[in-house]
Design a protein around this motif. Structure first.
Motif, PDB file in Angstrom:
ATOM      1  N   VAL A  45     -18.743 -14.936  -6.407  1.00  0.00           N
ATOM      2  CA  VAL A  45     -20.127 -14.631  -6.043  1.00  0.00           C
ATOM      3  C   VAL A  45     -21.094 -15.512  -6.826  1.00  0.00           C
ATOM      4  N   LEU A  46     -22.285 -15.680  -6.236  1.00  0.00           N
ATOM      5  CA  LEU A  46     -23.373 -16.415  -6.863  1.00  0.00           C
ATOM      6  C   LEU A  46     -24.583 -15.502  -6.886  1.00  0.00           C
ATOM      7  N   VAL A  47     -25.244 -15.414  -8.028  1.00  0.00           N
ATOM      8  CA  VAL A  47     -26.478 -14.648  -8.177  1.00  0.00           C
ATOM      9  C   VAL A  47     -27.535 -15.607  -8.707  1.00  0.00           C
ATOM     10  N   ALA A  48     -28.726 -15.585  -8.090  1.00  0.00           N
ATOM     11  CA  ALA A  48     -29.817 -16.466  -8.511  1.00  0.00           C
ATOM     12  C   ALA A  48     -31.076 -15.655  -8.739  1.00  0.00           C
ATOM     13  N   VAL A  49     -31.780 -15.968  -9.832  1.00  0.00           N
ATOM     14  CA  VAL A  49     -33.076 -15.369 -10.141  1.00  0.00           C
ATOM     15  C   VAL A  49     -34.066 -16.520 -10.218  1.00  0.00           C
ATOM     16  N   GLN A  50     -35.008 -16.540  -9.278  1.00  0.00           N
ATOM     17  CA  GLN A  50     -35.965 -17.641  -9.151  1.00  0.00           C
ATOM     18  C   GLN A  50     -37.374 -17.103  -9.360  1.00  0.00           C
ATOM     19  N   ASP A  51     -38.173 -17.843 -10.139  1.00  0.00           N
ATOM     20  CA  ASP A  51     -39.557 -17.419 -10.380  1.00  0.00           C
ATOM     21  C   ASP A  51     -40.527 -18.540 -10.040  1.00  0.00           C
ATOM     22  N   SER A  52     -41.801 -18.187 -10.019  1.00  0.00           N
ATOM     23  CA  SER A  52     -42.849 -19.168  -9.731  1.00  0.00           C
ATOM     24  C   SER A  52     -43.703 -19.435 -10.962  1.00  0.00           C
ATOM     25  N   GLY A  53     -43.095 -19.328 -12.141  1.00  0.00           N
ATOM     26  CA  GLY A  53     -43.801 -19.596 -13.392  1.00  0.00           C
ATOM     27  C   GLY A  53     -43.967 -21.088 -13.624  1.00  0.00           C
ATOM     28  N   PRO A  54     -44.236 -21.473 -14.868  1.00  0.00           N
ATOM     29  CA  PRO A  54     -44.484 -22.885 -15.177  1.00  0.00           C
ATOM     30  C   PRO A  54     -43.236 -23.768 -15.116  1.00  0.00           C
ATOM     31  N   GLY A  55     -42.057 -23.177 -15.071  1.00  0.00           N
ATOM     32  CA  GLY A  55     -40.822 -23.962 -15.000  1.00  0.00           C
ATOM     33  C   GLY A  55     -40.359 -24.441 -16.363  1.00  0.00           C
ATOM     34  N   LEU A  56     -39.325 -25.253 -16.344  1.00  0.00           N
ATOM     35  CA  LEU A  56     -38.735 -25.788 -17.570  1.00  0.00           C
ATOM     36  C   LEU A  56     -38.712 -27.306 -17.504  1.00  0.00           C
ATOM     37  N   ARG A 102     -41.030 -26.328  -5.411  1.00  0.00           N
ATOM     38  CA  ARG A 102     -41.991 -25.269  -5.706  1.00  0.00           C
ATOM     39  C   ARG A 102     -42.100 -25.174  -7.214  1.00  0.00           C
ATOM     40  N   ARG A 103     -42.964 -24.331  -7.667  1.00  0.00           N
ATOM     41  CA  ARG A 103     -43.115 -24.125  -9.107  1.00  0.00           C
ATOM     42  C   ARG A 103     -41.995 -23.230  -9.616  1.00  0.00           C
ATOM     43  N   GLY A 104     -41.801 -23.244 -10.929  1.00  0.00           N
ATOM     44  CA  GLY A 104     -40.909 -22.279 -11.550  1.00  0.00           C
ATOM     45  C   GLY A 104     -39.539 -22.793 -11.893  1.00  0.00           C
ATOM     46  N   ALA A 105     -38.669 -21.841 -12.198  1.00  0.00           N
ATOM     47  CA  ALA A 105     -37.300 -22.140 -12.596  1.00  0.00           C
ATOM     48  C   ALA A 105     -36.350 -21.186 -11.886  1.00  0.00           C
ATOM     49  N   THR A 106     -35.099 -21.595 -11.813  1.00  0.00           N
ATOM     50  CA  THR A 106     -34.052 -20.750 -11.239  1.00  0.00           C
ATOM     51  C   THR A 106     -32.912 -20.660 -12.234  1.00  0.00           C
ATOM     52  N   PHE A 107     -32.479 -19.448 -12.499  1.00  0.00           N
ATOM     53  CA  PHE A 107     -31.296 -19.197 -13.315  1.00  0.00           C
ATOM     54  C   PHE A 107     -30.239 -18.630 -12.382  1.00  0.00           C
ATOM     55  N   GLN A 108     -29.053 -19.248 -12.409  1.00  0.00           N
ATOM     56  CA  GLN A 108     -27.979 -18.848 -11.514  1.00  0.00           C
ATOM     57  C   GLN A 108     -26.700 -18.625 -12.293  1.00  0.00           C
ATOM     58  N   PHE A 109     -25.897 -17.689 -11.793  1.00  0.00           N
ATOM     59  CA  PHE A 109     -24.569 -17.550 -12.358  1.00  0.00           C
ATOM     60  C   PHE A 109     -23.563 -17.271 -11.257  1.00  0.00           C
ATOM     61  N   THR A 110     -22.342 -17.706 -11.513  1.00  0.00           N
ATOM     62  CA  THR A 110     -21.229 -17.429 -10.615  1.00  0.00           C
ATOM     63  C   THR A 110     -20.211 -16.588 -11.360  1.00  0.00           C
ATOM     64  N   LEU A 111     -19.508 -15.796 -10.605  1.00  0.00           N
ATOM     65  CA  LEU A 111     -18.374 -15.028 -11.118  1.00  0.00           C
ATOM     66  C   LEU A 111     -17.225 -15.216 -10.147  1.00  0.00           C
ATOM     67  N   PRO A 112     -16.024 -15.423 -10.664  1.00  0.00           N
ATOM     68  CA  PRO A 112     -14.890 -15.588  -9.753  1.00  0.00           C
ATOM     69  C   PRO A 112     -14.537 -14.267  -9.083  1.00  0.00           C
ATOM     70  N   GLY A 113     -13.951 -14.368  -7.901  1.00  0.00           N
ATOM     71  CA  GLY A 113     -13.549 -13.175  -7.177  1.00  0.00           C
ATOM     72  C   GLY A 113     -12.485 -12.380  -7.900  1.00  0.00           C
ATOM     73  N   ASP A 114     -11.772 -13.020  -8.764  1.00  0.00           N
ATOM     74  CA  ASP A 114     -10.726 -12.326  -9.513  1.00  0.00           C
ATOM     75  C   ASP A 114     -11.116 -12.147 -10.977  1.00  0.00           C
ATOM     76  N   ALA A 115     -12.429 -12.064 -11.245  1.00  0.00           N
ATOM     77  CA  ALA A 115     -12.895 -11.907 -12.631  1.00  0.00           C
ATOM     78  C   ALA A 115     -12.272 -10.656 -13.241  1.00  0.00           C
ATOM     79  N   THR A 116     -11.861 -10.764 -14.471  1.00  0.00           N
ATOM     80  CA  THR A 116     -11.309  -9.607 -15.157  1.00  0.00           C
ATOM     81  C   THR A 116     -12.252  -9.192 -16.269  1.00  0.00           C
TER      82      THR A 116
END
Length: 119
Positions: A45-56, A102-116
């Motif tokens: 899975v992939l999860v992303a958190v995106q904002d419209s702040g000043p960015g990095l 667009r403005r802002g930054a995105t933080f994303q993470f992945t987890l494997p389907g077989d994560a333990t």
């Protein structure tokens, strides 16, 4: 589906969301927070958190995960470091990127389907 520690993943998501809200609160202009999920080719899975702040700035993209590095006047610089450790302990990856169209930054993470569960 992933097998993971729910409390730890909640901690990661909460930290990413609070960071995004704080970044946008310090900035003028429209405020937009987008949280999205999806599947990755490997079955994870992939999860992303995106904002419209000043960015990095490009130089900050990797440093933000270093312990005790912060861009906040009152920050400790531990939140993102802990988040990355949690995601990596679950066999995943956490990274940041600048929203160029667009403005802002995105933080994303992945987890494997077989994560333990981390030990």
């Amino acid at each position: 589906m992933v097998e993971a520690d729910r409390v730890q993943l909640q901690q990661v998501l909460l930290n990413l969301i609070v960071n995004a809200l704080e970044a946008m609160g310090a900035d003028e202009g429209p405020k937009e927070l987008l949280i999205s999920t999806g599947k990755v080719e490997s079955g994870g899975v992939l999860v992303a958190v995106q904002d419209s702040g000043p960015g990095l700035e490009a130089a900050m993209l990797e440093r933000v995960f270093e312990s005790f590095y912060t861009t906040k006047p009152t920050g400790l610089g531990l939140g993102l470091s802990i988040c990355r450790s949690i995601i990596e302990a679950h066999g995943g990856r956490l990274w940041a990127s600048t929203n160029y169209q667009r403005r802002g930054a995105t933080f994303q993470f992945t987890l494997p389907g077989d994560a333990t569960l981390p030990r």
